[in-house]
Design a protein around this motif. Structure first.
Motif: not given
Length: 369
Positions: A85-92
């Motif tokens: 999440l901190e690396k902006n990986v999509p939640a989906k």
């Protein structure tokens, strides 16, 4: 499911988590039977009783093994998901991965139940692995969309309260409300209505629909411990103190509520969640103190090897009859030992299993789901 022969360990890995997972799996791979044999040889029969599940209400050591694994799975969630999440990986994408893992574990659970062996006749769908998958998916879902610790505390309170209301206040046809027996609890009623296949308990399944959903609670508790351990600004002693205090608090709350809401693993009451989760916090604090803070790690290598391939060894000891394998090779040495022969054979069995896992560890073969 993937089998990888490559370096998968990050530079900074929480050693205590792998060791605690291995300690938990040790009892399934033969540690429980070893304790039973030792109890008979020493006359400490009460130990053997702890290696059996409580018949219904109550708590034995055996009742801790499965929920502790779910707690440990929860501890790993902030490390696995938080960094992404901190690396902006999509939640989906993260939800999809957790959902895939749940489906794989459900299928492996059906395999573990021997459903394929019997040609799907009277097969059992519910399973330990399936429950782990469901609990992990739902706890991951909550963590992804409600990453704050306070938000997850509210979720936990809602889950525990909600299941308490269902089990104590919602009437079951023919029994009424709050009848926490195998036949009268709402868990069994829902399983009989909606769960296909054979029910392990006849009138209910201890890994049935409501049990699997309720067990999200203990997995979510594990995420609290994971968040505490992952917080860089917190000292080791603060982490240990937070986990120990939380564990004691949960245990005391469970015992208080148990005066009218019993601790029952087989229908996974909210008090059981609290009690087992409290022990999980205390064990995590203890293992973290010894292994990651004091760096006393030599003794823990045995368990770490087991913990690195937990799903594999769980399936392996189910599919391969290690008692027969051990007797085949070492039975001639055990016979002259008389009553101690059983102790010798179980030690040999544990050694064979560990050597296989050690080989996989050295070759960096880790089965990941």
């Amino acid at each position: 499911m993937t089998t990888k022969s490559l370096r998968t360990e990050p530079q900074k890995r929480l050693q205590s988590l792998d060791v605690l997972r291995g300690f938990d799996m040790f009892w399934i791979t033969g540690g429980g039977y070893l304790t039973v044999v030792l109890s008979k040889l020493t006359g400490a029969e009460w130990l053997a009783g702890q290696m059996e599940h409580a018949e219904w209400a109550g708590f034995h050591f055996e009742d801790l093994i499965f929920p502790l694994f779910m707690f440990i799975a929860g501890v790993a969630i902030p490390f696995a998901i938080g960094s992404k999440l901190e690396k902006n990986v999509p939640a989906k994408k993260l939800v999809g991965k957790a959902f895939k893992r749940m489906l794989i574990l459900i299928v492996l659970g059906i395999l573990y139940n021997g459903t394929f062996k019997n040609g799907f006749a009277d097969g059992r769908i519910a399973s330990v692995l399936g429950q782990i998958g469901i609990g992990y998916f739902l706890a991951s879902l909550i963590t992804i969309y409600f990453p704050g610790l306070k938000s997850r505390i509210f979720w936990l309170a809602g889950i525990l309260t909600g299941f308490g209301i269902l089990q104590l206040l919602v009437p079951v046809p023919g029994f009424g409300a709050g009848v926490l027996t195998p036949e009268g609890c709402i868990n069994g009623y829902i399983d009989r209505l909606f769960l296909p296949g054979r029910l392990h308990g006849g009138t209910f399944d201890p890994e049935g629909i409501m049990c699997s959903l309720s067990a999200t609670g203990i997995t979510l508790m594990g995420t609290f411990a994971g968040s505490i351990l992952r917080k860089r600004q917190t000292t080791d002693w603060q982490k240990i103190g937070y986990m120990a205090a939380t564990g004691v608090g949960f245990i005391l709350l469970a015992l208080l509520l148990a005066t009218f809401y019993p601790i029952i693993k087989k229908c996974w009451t909210s008090t059981f969640n609290l009690f087992a989760g409290g022990i999980g916090f205390l064990l995590m604090a203890l293992f973290y103190l010894i292994i990651d803070h004091w760096k006393i790690q030599g003794w823990a290598f045995y368990f770490r090897v087991i913990g690195m391939n937990s799903i594999f060894v769980y399936l392996f000891v189910r599919i391969v009859d290690m008692q027969s394998v051990t007797e085949f090779f070492f039975g001639w040495l055990a016979k002259p030992l008389g009553d101690a022969g059983s102790l010798f054979l179980i030690i040999c069995s544990l050694a064979l299993i560990w050597l296989l896992l050690y080989y996989m560890y050295k070759k960096k073969i880790f089965l990941r789901v």
